[in-house]
Design a protein around this motif. Structure first.
Motif, PDB file in Angstrom:
ATOM      1  N   GLY A 109     -20.199  40.284  31.860  1.00  0.00           N
ATOM      2  CA  GLY A 109     -19.296  39.694  31.025  1.00  0.00           C
ATOM      3  C   GLY A 109     -17.628  40.005  30.542  1.00  0.00           C
ATOM      4  O   GLY A 109     -17.446  39.034  29.626  1.00  0.00           O
ATOM      5  N   PHE A 110     -18.066  41.118  29.943  1.00  0.00           N
ATOM      6  CA  PHE A 110     -16.853  41.287  29.356  1.00  0.00           C
ATOM      7  C   PHE A 110     -15.460  40.835  29.849  1.00  0.00           C
ATOM      8  O   PHE A 110     -15.543  41.191  31.030  1.00  0.00           O
ATOM      9  CB  PHE A 110     -16.841  42.937  28.886  1.00  0.00           C
ATOM     10  N   GLN A 111     -14.732  40.992  28.823  1.00  0.00           N
ATOM     11  CA  GLN A 111     -13.716  40.313  29.786  1.00  0.00           C
ATOM     12  C   GLN A 111     -12.435  40.873  28.684  1.00  0.00           C
ATOM     13  O   GLN A 111     -12.496  41.289  27.561  1.00  0.00           O
ATOM     14  CB  GLN A 111     -13.493  38.781  29.250  1.00  0.00           C
ATOM     15  N   GLY A 112     -10.941  41.785  29.233  1.00  0.00           N
ATOM     16  CA  GLY A 112     -10.225  42.115  28.563  1.00  0.00           C
ATOM     17  C   GLY A 112      -8.904  42.295  29.414  1.00  0.00           C
ATOM     18  O   GLY A 112      -9.005  41.782  31.103  1.00  0.00           O
ATOM     19  N   GLU A 113      -7.635  43.755  29.422  1.00  0.00           N
ATOM     20  CA  GLU A 113      -6.994  43.557  29.210  1.00  0.00           C
ATOM     21  C   GLU A 113      -7.501  44.478  30.611  1.00  0.00           C
ATOM     22  O   GLU A 113      -7.772  46.051  29.689  1.00  0.00           O
ATOM     23  CB  GLU A 113      -5.182  43.598  28.779  1.00  0.00           C
ATOM     24  N   VAL A 114      -6.773  45.266  31.245  1.00  0.00           N
ATOM     25  CA  VAL A 114      -7.177  46.518  32.012  1.00  0.00           C
ATOM     26  C   VAL A 114      -5.838  47.180  31.306  1.00  0.00           C
ATOM     27  O   VAL A 114      -4.894  47.357  31.827  1.00  0.00           O
ATOM     28  CB  VAL A 114      -7.058  46.847  33.545  1.00  0.00           C
ATOM     29  N   VAL A 115      -5.883  48.889  30.379  1.00  0.00           N
ATOM     30  CA  VAL A 115      -4.931  49.081  30.323  1.00  0.00           C
ATOM     31  C   VAL A 115      -5.321  50.611  30.683  1.00  0.00           C
ATOM     32  O   VAL A 115      -3.970  51.111  30.461  1.00  0.00           O
ATOM     33  CB  VAL A 115      -5.413  49.907  28.840  1.00  0.00           C
ATOM     34  N   ASP A 116      -6.522  51.208  31.453  1.00  0.00           N
ATOM     35  CA  ASP A 116      -5.616  52.758  32.408  1.00  0.00           C
ATOM     36  C   ASP A 116      -6.604  51.702  33.544  1.00  0.00           C
ATOM     37  O   ASP A 116      -7.679  51.780  33.661  1.00  0.00           O
ATOM     38  CB  ASP A 116      -6.151  53.428  31.214  1.00  0.00           C
ATOM     39  N   GLU A 117      -6.435  53.310  34.064  1.00  0.00           N
ATOM     40  CA  GLU A 117      -7.271  53.491  35.251  1.00  0.00           C
ATOM     41  C   GLU A 117      -6.546  55.020  35.969  1.00  0.00           C
ATOM     42  O   GLU A 117      -6.168  55.437  35.722  1.00  0.00           O
ATOM     43  CB  GLU A 117      -6.581  52.216  36.601  1.00  0.00           C
ATOM     44  N   THR A 118      -8.240  55.209  36.560  1.00  0.00           N
ATOM     45  CA  THR A 118      -8.318  56.412  36.839  1.00  0.00           C
ATOM     46  C   THR A 118      -9.012  56.810  38.507  1.00  0.00           C
ATOM     47  O   THR A 118      -9.312  55.211  39.073  1.00  0.00           O
ATOM     48  CB  THR A 118      -9.132  57.723  36.167  1.00  0.00           C
ATOM     49  N   LEU A 119      -9.279  57.560  38.896  1.00  0.00           N
ATOM     50  CA  LEU A 119      -9.888  57.860  40.389  1.00  0.00           C
ATOM     51  C   LEU A 119     -11.651  56.751  40.562  1.00  0.00           C
ATOM     52  O   LEU A 119     -11.454  56.702  41.618  1.00  0.00           O
ATOM     53  CB  LEU A 119     -10.542  59.110  40.971  1.00  0.00           C
ATOM     54  N   LYS A 120     -12.011  56.781  39.457  1.00  0.00           N
ATOM     55  CA  LYS A 120     -13.076  56.112  39.385  1.00  0.00           C
ATOM     56  C   LYS A 120     -13.620  55.152  38.567  1.00  0.00           C
ATOM     57  O   LYS A 120     -14.376  53.851  38.127  1.00  0.00           O
ATOM     58  CB  LYS A 120     -14.395  57.064  39.258  1.00  0.00           C
ATOM     59  N   THR A 121     -13.096  55.129  37.707  1.00  0.00           N
ATOM     60  CA  THR A 121     -13.207  54.533  36.383  1.00  0.00           C
ATOM     61  C   THR A 121     -12.341  53.593  36.357  1.00  0.00           C
ATOM     62  O   THR A 121     -10.328  53.364  36.135  1.00  0.00           O
ATOM     63  CB  THR A 121     -13.461  54.836  34.777  1.00  0.00           C
ATOM     64  N   LEU A 122     -12.294  52.153  35.055  1.00  0.00           N
ATOM     65  CA  LEU A 122     -11.043  51.054  34.681  1.00  0.00           C
ATOM     66  C   LEU A 122     -11.362  51.022  33.182  1.00  0.00           C
ATOM     67  O   LEU A 122     -12.722  51.368  32.967  1.00  0.00           O
ATOM     68  CB  LEU A 122     -11.141  49.666  35.883  1.00  0.00           C
TER      69      LEU A 122
END
Length: 92
Positions: A31-44
């Protein structure tokens, strides 16, 4: 670059989009809501301004809100891969 739409979001940059975690094995971040600030191969990495969390893409179901206001639900395993490689897939 193509305009972000629900039909082609998998091939776009996710950083800057609002996202909500709909399903995740850890109930404390479901349910956490926020802005995507970084992205890697396997993570947000999502940030709501006061809290920043890193989640594995593969384990979650995410709802992204496009700039148009449209919501797109994506199973995380479809997002696996480096963002720049995913963006290139549309050009093939």
């Amino acid at each position: 670059m193509l305009k972000r739409r629900s039909s082609n979001l998998l091939y776009h940059e996710l950083i800057g989009l609002k996202a909500r975690i709909l399903e995740y094995p850890d109930p404390s971040i479901k349910g956490f809501q926020g802005e995507v600030v970084d992205e890697t191969l396997k993570t947000l990495v999502l940030s709501d301004g006061s809290r920043r969390i890193r989640v594995f893409k593969e384990n979650g179901v995410f709802m992204f809100t496009l700039p148009s206001g449209e919501n797109v639900i994506i199973k995380g395993f479809k997002l696996l891969g480096r963002p720049w490689d995913r963006v290139k897939m549309v050009l093939r």
